[in-house]
Enzyme design. Structure first.
Site: not given
Ligand code: PGA
Length: 273
Positions: A67, A136, A138, A143
């Site tokens: 992404d 959450d 994702h 999302e």
């Molecule tokens: P993080 O993010 O590795 O910074 O915790 C993970 C994500 O949101 O996919």
């Protein structure tokens, strides 16, 4: 799902690096799906170390990132293209033509997303997709509510995600609201998935992903339908799992059978995928 629980973040990074380097060594033309965020930073650091020690060659490797924020170009420090340069690409012998990250400044993001899908397909699909997980649930920027068959597209970020990302921006107004993300359908087509999580703040999302129902409300739960997914987490991220002892027993059992049969690929389910 193959669930591996290790002590802490450093061990997650170490095991993840072993996993990725093993795949790279057995397939020098591997197509890697890559993730950004805090979680894979240790993995990339160890991969760069292995490369510097002479153990890895990226010359034929192709990559596709999950992404990118809409509106941020490669020069912006918080763009994912910039992150990938700093953490991996600038330190290894990858051919810039083989690097694919969705373009945050694409003039037509929808058309760009469709092209991204075609590009993945024309490379023969993703061999190994690295994933983090959001609080959450994702994966990528899919999302809650994302279709389990979604493809690369423009997505609206959830409030929780915007809040989690705010720490990287000077003010709340600067935090991007949109992204281009591979879809859950896109991710599901990768031959192998490797999901990493570390820390207590991920424990609930990890529990829902592994032990909850398959639902678009927990996008990572789509991995329950994937024939070749390894979930590599530390004790803190595993702290809410109810069947931890079983996962540990499975892990031990797997190691035993590999030893007994002398076949590393005894659990290889490629024929199913
Ligand atoms: P993080 O993010 O590795 O910074 O915790 C993970 C994500 O949101 O996919």
């Amino acid at each position: 799902m193959n669930i591996i629980i290790v002590s802490d973040y450093e061990e997650v990074s170490k095991k993840a690096a072993e996993f990725v380097t093993d795949h790279m060594k057995s397939n020098p033309e591997i197509v890697l799906g890559l993730a950004t965020g805090s979680t894979p930073e240790g993995l990339y650091r160890l991969i760069v170390e292995e490369y510097r020690a002479g153990g890895l060659d990226f010359s034929e490797v192709k990559t596709f990132n999950l992404d990118e924020y809409v509106g941020l170009g490669p020069e912006h420090r918080q763009s994912y293209r910039n992150y990938m340069g700093r953490h991996l690409f600038d330190h290894v012998n990858i051919d810039p033509d083989n690097i694919n990250v969705p373009e945050g400044l694409a003039s037509d993001p929808a058309a760009h997303s469709r092209r991204y899908e075609r590009e993945i397909e024309s490379c023969g699909g993703i061999d190994l997709q690295v994933l983090g997980i959001g609080r959450d649930g994702h994966i990528g920027f899919n999302e809650p509510g994302s279709s389990l068959r979604s493809r690369t597209r423009v997505v609206v970020l959830a409030a929780e995600t915007i809040e989690d990302n705010a720490r990287f921006f000077a003010s709340m107004d600067e935090v991007p609201r949109f992204a281009i993300s591979m879809g859950l359908g896109t991710i599901s087509e990768a031959r192998h998935c490797l999901m990493l999580a570390s820390g207590e703040h991920k424990a609930e999302a990890v529990r829902e992903c592994i032990e909850g129902a398959v639902t678009s409300m927990v996008p990572a739960s789509v991995l329950q339908m994937h024939p070749q997914t390894t979930v590599l987490i530390d004790e803190a991220a595993a702290s809410r799992l109810t069947r931890k002892d079983y996962y540990r027993a499975v892990q031990k059992g797997r190691e035993k059978i590999v030893k007994l049969t002398g076949k590393e690929d005894v659990f290889n389910a490629d024929q199913d995928g």
